[in-house]
Write a protein that holds these residues in place. Structure first.
Motif, PDB file in Angstrom:
ATOM      1  N   ALA A  77     -13.442  -7.615  -2.561  1.00  0.00           N
ATOM      2  CA  ALA A  77     -13.932  -6.253  -2.334  1.00  0.00           C
ATOM      3  C   ALA A  77     -12.774  -5.267  -2.231  1.00  0.00           C
ATOM      4  O   ALA A  77     -12.811  -4.181  -2.837  1.00  0.00           O
ATOM      5  N   ARG A  78     -11.725  -5.636  -1.503  1.00  0.00           N
ATOM      6  CA  ARG A  78     -10.568  -4.738  -1.359  1.00  0.00           C
ATOM      7  C   ARG A  78      -9.834  -4.561  -2.679  1.00  0.00           C
ATOM      8  O   ARG A  78      -9.394  -3.471  -3.018  1.00  0.00           O
ATOM      9  N   PHE A  79      -9.713  -5.650  -3.424  1.00  0.00           N
ATOM     10  CA  PHE A  79      -9.022  -5.597  -4.709  1.00  0.00           C
ATOM     11  C   PHE A  79      -9.778  -4.684  -5.676  1.00  0.00           C
ATOM     12  O   PHE A  79      -9.192  -3.826  -6.331  1.00  0.00           O
ATOM     13  N   VAL A  80     -11.097  -4.865  -5.762  1.00  0.00           N
ATOM     14  CA  VAL A  80     -11.911  -4.051  -6.673  1.00  0.00           C
ATOM     15  C   VAL A  80     -11.883  -2.590  -6.245  1.00  0.00           C
ATOM     16  O   VAL A  80     -11.750  -1.691  -7.086  1.00  0.00           O
ATOM     17  N   GLU A  81     -11.993  -2.336  -4.950  1.00  0.00           N
ATOM     18  CA  GLU A  81     -11.952  -0.950  -4.457  1.00  0.00           C
ATOM     19  C   GLU A  81     -10.629  -0.290  -4.836  1.00  0.00           C
ATOM     20  O   GLU A  81     -10.602   0.842  -5.321  1.00  0.00           O
TER      21      GLU A  81
ATOM     22  N   GLY B 234       0.725 -17.037  -2.762  1.00  0.00           N
ATOM     23  CA  GLY B 234       0.129 -18.325  -2.460  1.00  0.00           C
ATOM     24  C   GLY B 234       0.696 -19.362  -3.408  1.00  0.00           C
ATOM     25  O   GLY B 234       1.378 -19.047  -4.379  1.00  0.00           O
ATOM     26  N   VAL B 235       0.383 -20.609  -3.129  1.00  0.00           N
ATOM     27  CA  VAL B 235       0.874 -21.684  -3.976  1.00  0.00           C
ATOM     28  C   VAL B 235       0.141 -21.674  -5.308  1.00  0.00           C
ATOM     29  O   VAL B 235      -0.900 -21.016  -5.469  1.00  0.00           O
ATOM     30  N   ARG B 236       0.673 -22.407  -6.258  1.00  0.00           N
ATOM     31  CA  ARG B 236       0.061 -22.478  -7.584  1.00  0.00           C
ATOM     32  C   ARG B 236      -1.375 -22.976  -7.475  1.00  0.00           C
ATOM     33  O   ARG B 236      -1.683 -23.849  -6.687  1.00  0.00           O
ATOM     34  N   GLY B 237      -2.239 -22.385  -8.290  1.00  0.00           N
ATOM     35  CA  GLY B 237      -3.606 -22.853  -8.373  1.00  0.00           C
ATOM     36  C   GLY B 237      -4.550 -22.292  -7.327  1.00  0.00           C
ATOM     37  O   GLY B 237      -5.677 -22.756  -7.198  1.00  0.00           O
ATOM     38  N   THR B 238      -4.116 -21.298  -6.565  1.00  0.00           N
ATOM     39  CA  THR B 238      -4.993 -20.750  -5.531  1.00  0.00           C
ATOM     40  C   THR B 238      -5.819 -19.566  -6.011  1.00  0.00           C
ATOM     41  O   THR B 238      -6.561 -18.990  -5.231  1.00  0.00           O
ATOM     42  N   GLY B 239      -5.695 -19.174  -7.274  1.00  0.00           N
ATOM     43  CA  GLY B 239      -6.571 -18.149  -7.839  1.00  0.00           C
ATOM     44  C   GLY B 239      -6.012 -16.740  -7.884  1.00  0.00           C
ATOM     45  O   GLY B 239      -6.768 -15.781  -8.040  1.00  0.00           O
TER      46      GLY B 239
ATOM     47  N   VAL C 235     -15.418 -17.904  -4.933  1.00  0.00           N
ATOM     48  CA  VAL C 235     -16.089 -17.956  -3.626  1.00  0.00           C
ATOM     49  C   VAL C 235     -15.069 -18.121  -2.505  1.00  0.00           C
ATOM     50  O   VAL C 235     -13.979 -18.656  -2.710  1.00  0.00           O
ATOM     51  N   GLY C 236     -15.447 -17.622  -1.335  1.00  0.00           N
ATOM     52  CA  GLY C 236     -14.591 -17.777  -0.166  1.00  0.00           C
ATOM     53  C   GLY C 236     -13.561 -16.689  -0.004  1.00  0.00           C
ATOM     54  O   GLY C 236     -12.760 -16.734   0.933  1.00  0.00           O
TER      55      GLY C 236
ATOM     56  N   ILE D 222      -8.294 -13.912  -9.670  1.00  0.00           N
ATOM     57  CA  ILE D 222      -8.897 -12.770  -8.989  1.00  0.00           C
ATOM     58  C   ILE D 222      -8.461 -11.462  -9.646  1.00  0.00           C
ATOM     59  O   ILE D 222      -9.256 -10.539  -9.789  1.00  0.00           O
ATOM     60  N   ALA D 223      -7.204 -11.393 -10.081  1.00  0.00           N
ATOM     61  CA  ALA D 223      -6.727 -10.176 -10.734  1.00  0.00           C
ATOM     62  C   ALA D 223      -7.448  -9.950 -12.062  1.00  0.00           C
ATOM     63  O   ALA D 223      -7.918  -8.840 -12.352  1.00  0.00           O
ATOM     64  N   LYS D 224      -7.558 -10.985 -12.873  1.00  0.00           N
ATOM     65  CA  LYS D 224      -8.209 -10.842 -14.180  1.00  0.00           C
ATOM     66  C   LYS D 224      -9.712 -10.615 -14.047  1.00  0.00           C
ATOM     67  O   LYS D 224     -10.285  -9.786 -14.756  1.00  0.00           O
ATOM     68  N   ALA D 225     -10.356 -11.351 -13.137  1.00  0.00           N
ATOM     69  CA  ALA D 225     -11.802 -11.198 -12.962  1.00  0.00           C
ATOM     70  C   ALA D 225     -12.130  -9.812 -12.409  1.00  0.00           C
ATOM     71  O   ALA D 225     -13.106  -9.184 -12.842  1.00  0.00           O
ATOM     72  N   ALA D 226     -11.338  -9.317 -11.471  1.00  0.00           N
ATOM     73  CA  ALA D 226     -11.559  -7.966 -10.937  1.00  0.00           C
ATOM     74  C   ALA D 226     -11.339  -6.932 -12.029  1.00  0.00           C
ATOM     75  O   ALA D 226     -12.103  -5.970 -12.151  1.00  0.00           O
ATOM     76  N   PHE D 227     -10.316  -7.131 -12.837  1.00  0.00           N
ATOM     77  CA  PHE D 227     -10.080  -6.200 -13.946  1.00  0.00           C
ATOM     78  C   PHE D 227     -11.258  -6.188 -14.905  1.00  0.00           C
ATOM     79  O   PHE D 227     -11.696  -5.129 -15.345  1.00  0.00           O
TER      80      PHE D 227
END
Length: 116
Positions: free
Chosen positions: A65-69, A87-92, A58-59, A96-101
């Motif tokens: 959307a851009r990553f998935v596109e 980004g710093v460690r732990g920011t996702g 979330v957030g 986001i890369a794995k979930a989008a994949f």
């Protein structure tokens, strides 16, 4: 070449062959959709599917959307951009890369993700 050196050079070459590490087994990319690269062996090891859904993040709706596109364009063989997540460690970033994949990859059999 001096014929007296030939047996010595053959022995040296055979000794080097015995000392050399074995070649890594060829990667079986049909075994999974996600893989981890082992830098010590050069091999690719299957990893389990990523359990987190893209909706759980979330957030970062615009970024998702851009990553998935972009990933869908890449999977279809269309022009796509490289992606730099910072980004710093732990920011996702990895999440986001794995979930989008996982969201996109199911529709494209040849699309694989390798974690380095």
């Amino acid at each position: 070449m001096d014929h007296a050196l030939s047996p010595l050079l053959i022995r040296i070459a055979e000794a080097l062959e015995r000392l050399a590490p074995p070649a890594p087994a060829p990667a079986d990319f049909s075994a999974a959709r996600l893989f981890r690269h082992d830098p010590e062996t050069g091999g690719f090891h299957p990893a389990p599917d990523y359990p987190l859904s893209l909706d759980s993040l979330v957030g970062v709706e615009r970024q998702k959307a851009r990553f998935v596109e972009n990933l869908e364009r890449f999977a279809q063989g269309l022009p796509a951009n490289h992606v730099l997540l910072w980004g710093v460690r732990g920011t996702g970033k990895s999440s986001i890369a794995k979930a989008a994949f996982m969201a996109v990859g199911g529709g494209y059999e040849a699309l694989k993700l390798v974690e380095v």
